[in-house]
Design a protein around this motif. Structure first.
Motif, PDB file in Angstrom:
ATOM      1  N   GLU A   5       0.837  -1.191   0.000  1.00  0.00           N
ATOM      2  CA  GLU A   5       0.000   0.000   0.000  1.00  0.00           C
ATOM      3  C   GLU A   5       0.876   1.247   0.000  1.00  0.00           C
ATOM      4  O   GLU A   5       2.023   1.221   0.456  1.00  0.00           O
ATOM      5  N   VAL A   6       0.319   2.361  -0.492  1.00  0.00           N
ATOM      6  CA  VAL A   6       1.050   3.616  -0.558  1.00  0.00           C
ATOM      7  C   VAL A   6       0.286   4.679   0.218  1.00  0.00           C
ATOM      8  O   VAL A   6      -0.949   4.716   0.202  1.00  0.00           O
ATOM      9  N   LEU A   7       1.034   5.535   0.935  1.00  0.00           N
ATOM     10  CA  LEU A   7       0.416   6.597   1.713  1.00  0.00           C
ATOM     11  C   LEU A   7      -0.088   7.691   0.786  1.00  0.00           C
ATOM     12  O   LEU A   7       0.637   8.158  -0.107  1.00  0.00           O
ATOM     13  N   CYS A   8      -1.320   8.103   0.999  1.00  0.00           N
ATOM     14  CA  CYS A   8      -1.936   9.165   0.207  1.00  0.00           C
ATOM     15  C   CYS A   8      -2.262  10.345   1.099  1.00  0.00           C
ATOM     16  O   CYS A   8      -2.496  10.187   2.302  1.00  0.00           O
ATOM     17  N   GLY A   9      -2.318  11.544   0.526  1.00  0.00           N
ATOM     18  CA  GLY A   9      -2.522  12.762   1.276  1.00  0.00           C
ATOM     19  C   GLY A   9      -3.870  12.813   1.955  1.00  0.00           C
ATOM     20  O   GLY A   9      -4.783  12.057   1.639  1.00  0.00           O
ATOM     21  N   GLY A  10      -3.987  13.738   2.890  1.00  0.00           N
ATOM     22  CA  GLY A  10      -5.234  13.902   3.630  1.00  0.00           C
ATOM     23  C   GLY A  10      -4.979  13.963   5.125  1.00  0.00           C
ATOM     24  O   GLY A  10      -3.874  13.717   5.597  1.00  0.00           O
ATOM     25  N   VAL A  18      -4.600   8.369   4.045  1.00  0.00           N
ATOM     26  CA  VAL A  18      -5.286   7.176   3.560  1.00  0.00           C
ATOM     27  C   VAL A  18      -4.248   6.267   2.914  1.00  0.00           C
ATOM     28  O   VAL A  18      -3.309   6.742   2.268  1.00  0.00           O
ATOM     29  N   TRP A  19      -4.396   4.981   3.095  1.00  0.00           N
ATOM     30  CA  TRP A  19      -3.536   4.003   2.438  1.00  0.00           C
ATOM     31  C   TRP A  19      -4.299   3.368   1.285  1.00  0.00           C
ATOM     32  O   TRP A  19      -5.415   2.884   1.468  1.00  0.00           O
ATOM     33  N   ARG A  20      -3.680   3.380   0.090  1.00  0.00           N
ATOM     34  CA  ARG A  20      -4.282   2.770  -1.092  1.00  0.00           C
ATOM     35  C   ARG A  20      -3.405   1.609  -1.570  1.00  0.00           C
ATOM     36  O   ARG A  20      -2.177   1.712  -1.554  1.00  0.00           O
ATOM     37  N   GLN A  21      -4.050   0.548  -2.010  1.00  0.00           N
ATOM     38  CA  GLN A  21      -3.299  -0.599  -2.503  1.00  0.00           C
ATOM     39  C   GLN A  21      -2.635  -0.268  -3.834  1.00  0.00           C
ATOM     40  O   GLN A  21      -3.242   0.352  -4.712  1.00  0.00           O
ATOM     41  N   VAL A  22      -1.372  -0.664  -3.978  1.00  0.00           N
ATOM     42  CA  VAL A  22      -0.650  -0.524  -5.247  1.00  0.00           C
ATOM     43  C   VAL A  22      -1.117  -1.651  -6.162  1.00  0.00           C
ATOM     44  O   VAL A  22      -0.959  -2.826  -5.821  1.00  0.00           O
ATOM     45  N   GLU A  48      -3.468   9.501  -6.037  1.00  0.00           N
ATOM     46  CA  GLU A  48      -3.523  10.273  -4.791  1.00  0.00           C
ATOM     47  C   GLU A  48      -2.264  10.142  -3.939  1.00  0.00           C
ATOM     48  O   GLU A  48      -2.160  10.752  -2.868  1.00  0.00           O
ATOM     49  N   ALA A  49      -1.309   9.323  -4.380  1.00  0.00           N
ATOM     50  CA  ALA A  49      -0.120   9.055  -3.566  1.00  0.00           C
ATOM     51  C   ALA A  49       0.622  10.338  -3.218  1.00  0.00           C
ATOM     52  O   ALA A  49       0.772  11.243  -4.044  1.00  0.00           O
ATOM     53  N   ARG A  50       1.097  10.403  -1.978  1.00  0.00           N
ATOM     54  CA  ARG A  50       1.902  11.538  -1.539  1.00  0.00           C
ATOM     55  C   ARG A  50       3.363  11.261  -1.866  1.00  0.00           C
ATOM     56  O   ARG A  50       3.845  10.127  -1.709  1.00  0.00           O
ATOM     57  N   HIS A  51       4.087  12.279  -2.309  1.00  0.00           N
ATOM     58  CA  HIS A  51       5.466  12.098  -2.748  1.00  0.00           C
ATOM     59  C   HIS A  51       6.442  12.831  -1.832  1.00  0.00           C
ATOM     60  O   HIS A  51       6.138  13.901  -1.304  1.00  0.00           O
ATOM     61  N   PHE A  52       7.626  12.223  -1.683  1.00  0.00           N
ATOM     62  CA  PHE A  52       8.680  12.760  -0.831  1.00  0.00           C
ATOM     63  C   PHE A  52       9.973  12.781  -1.639  1.00  0.00           C
ATOM     64  O   PHE A  52      10.253  11.868  -2.415  1.00  0.00           O
ATOM     65  N   ASP A  53      10.764  13.819  -1.430  1.00  0.00           N
ATOM     66  CA  ASP A  53      11.981  14.008  -2.206  1.00  0.00           C
ATOM     67  C   ASP A  53      13.153  13.278  -1.559  1.00  0.00           C
ATOM     68  O   ASP A  53      13.785  13.774  -0.637  1.00  0.00           O
TER      69      ASP A  53
END
Length: 377
Positions: A211-216, A220-224, A242-247
């Protein structure tokens, strides 16, 4: 600064996020302050080139391409962890080089002397960081395109196993959360994601859901949809809109309901509240810590963050919100500090200078150190 004063100061206008862990129990926010280390100031570099507070000592336990415990220590030592072993302990270290990569282990006797060293993983690519599991295995992560996680045996008995269900991407670090029975994973891309792997059976990483962390707020966790994409298929970090991104995701450490992870491009130490499913940060620059990278912690709630570059320090972030250096390696300007890990009794800290004083990209001059002293534990 007293803890209550610190929290009141940073909460004003910053939207503090409540966390349940021992570090920042009332708030996790950007804005820790530079202050006096609980160990005191650093002294002059010792004979190993390591500047330490009074009462601490260092020794070199291994050098890349030189014999230690019956093997040649690997080049470019990176992520590491310690494991109890009867009266002694084991320190495991990755090798961040292509094609041979892998990981090695050093077994220490109860008095701290080296009994032997051995390989626990071979034939992999750019093994960067990873994480230990509650069942005493080491997850060694490949930092390459379509990289994999390998579950290894620090005791050198069982053969290492790839864990493709944990995703094929540019892996960096892993941290196990035994409370929710998941493994958190960081990704070293400039638009990398923060993942969690939910095993079908806790203790068995051969199958499960990525799963990937999504903003909010809460997150929210969404399945990849496809955790093991082929070369020309969409990469995991781009599969969920909706996935949140980190540098530049780097180190990862879980403790008491909070998963802390670093992002070198963001210059932050992030804190994911796994209970309330909220995301905050405990460091956002402005202190003595630069080039946030590998991270570990102590039962006291202290975090220890290693620098990739900077002035080659490991800094402590205390529950009082103070960031301060606890050691510095001088004369290694082209290197980075990697693999911080405490011995099981908390009195010894292991880490490496990945490329040593030469700074050579092959990492043939890497050095692995041990620092002993009155660490808070």
């Amino acid at each position: 600064m007293h803890r209550r004063t610190f929290l009141r100061t940073v909460s004003a206008g910053l939207g503090a996020v409540a966390l349940p862990g021992s570090l920042w129990q009332e708030a996790a926010v950007a804005g820790v302050v530079r202050g006096a280390s609980p160990y005191g100031p650093l002294g002059s570099p010792d004979g190993n080139g390591v500047a330490l507070p009074a009462g601490f000592t260092s020794r070199v336990v291994a050098r890349s391409s030189r014999p230690v415990g019956g093997i040649l220590w690997h080049p470019a030592p990176d992520g590491g962890a310690c494991f109890a072993d009867g009266g002694g302990w084991i320190y495991v270290s990755n090798s961040e080089v292509p094609l041979v990569g892998g990981a090695s282990a050093i077994r220490f006797r109860a008095d701290g002397s080296i009994e032997r060293a051995y390989r626990i993983l071979d034939g992999t690519n750019l093994n960067c960081a990873g994480g230990r599991t509650p069942w005493d295995t080491w997850l060694s992560c490949e930092e390459i395109f379509r990289g994999r996680v390998y579950e290894t045996d620090p005791y050198g008995v069982r053969i290492a196993q790839p864990r493709p269900a944990m995703g094929r991407f540019k892996h960096e670090a892993a941290a196990c959360d035994p409370d929710r029975r998941v493994v958190y994973l960081t990704e070293d891309e400039d638009d990398g994601c923060f993942y969690r792997f939910v095993p079908s059976t806790w203790g068995d990483l051969s199958s499960g859901r990525l799963e990937v962390l999504c903003g909010g707020d809460p997150v929210v966790w969404r399945q990849v949809p496809d955790p093991t994409p082929a070369v020309l298929q969409r990469q995991t970090r781009h599969q969920v809109s909706e996935a949140r991104h980190f540098d530049g995701g780097e180190g990862c450490h879980y403790a008491n309901g909070v998963c802390y992870f670093t992002a070198k491009g963001d210059r932050k130490v992030w804190a994911y509240d796994a209970v309330r499913e909220r995301l905050g940060s405990v460091y956002d620059g402005g202190g003595t810590l630069d080039g946030v990278d590998n991270i570990t912690g102590a039962p006291t709630g202290d975090l220890y963050v290693a620098e990739d570059g900077g002035n080659m320090e490991i800094n402590i972030i205390t529950p009082d919100g103070v960031v301060a250096p606890v050691l510095r390696v001088d004369g290694h300007d082209g290197s980075e500090i990697t693999g911080p890990a405490f011995s099981p009794d908390g009195t010894r800290l292991y880490f490496s200078s990945q490329r040593g004083s030469s700074g050579g990209s092959a990492g043939l001059d890497g050095i692995t150190y041990e620092v002993t002293g009155p660490f808070r534990h």
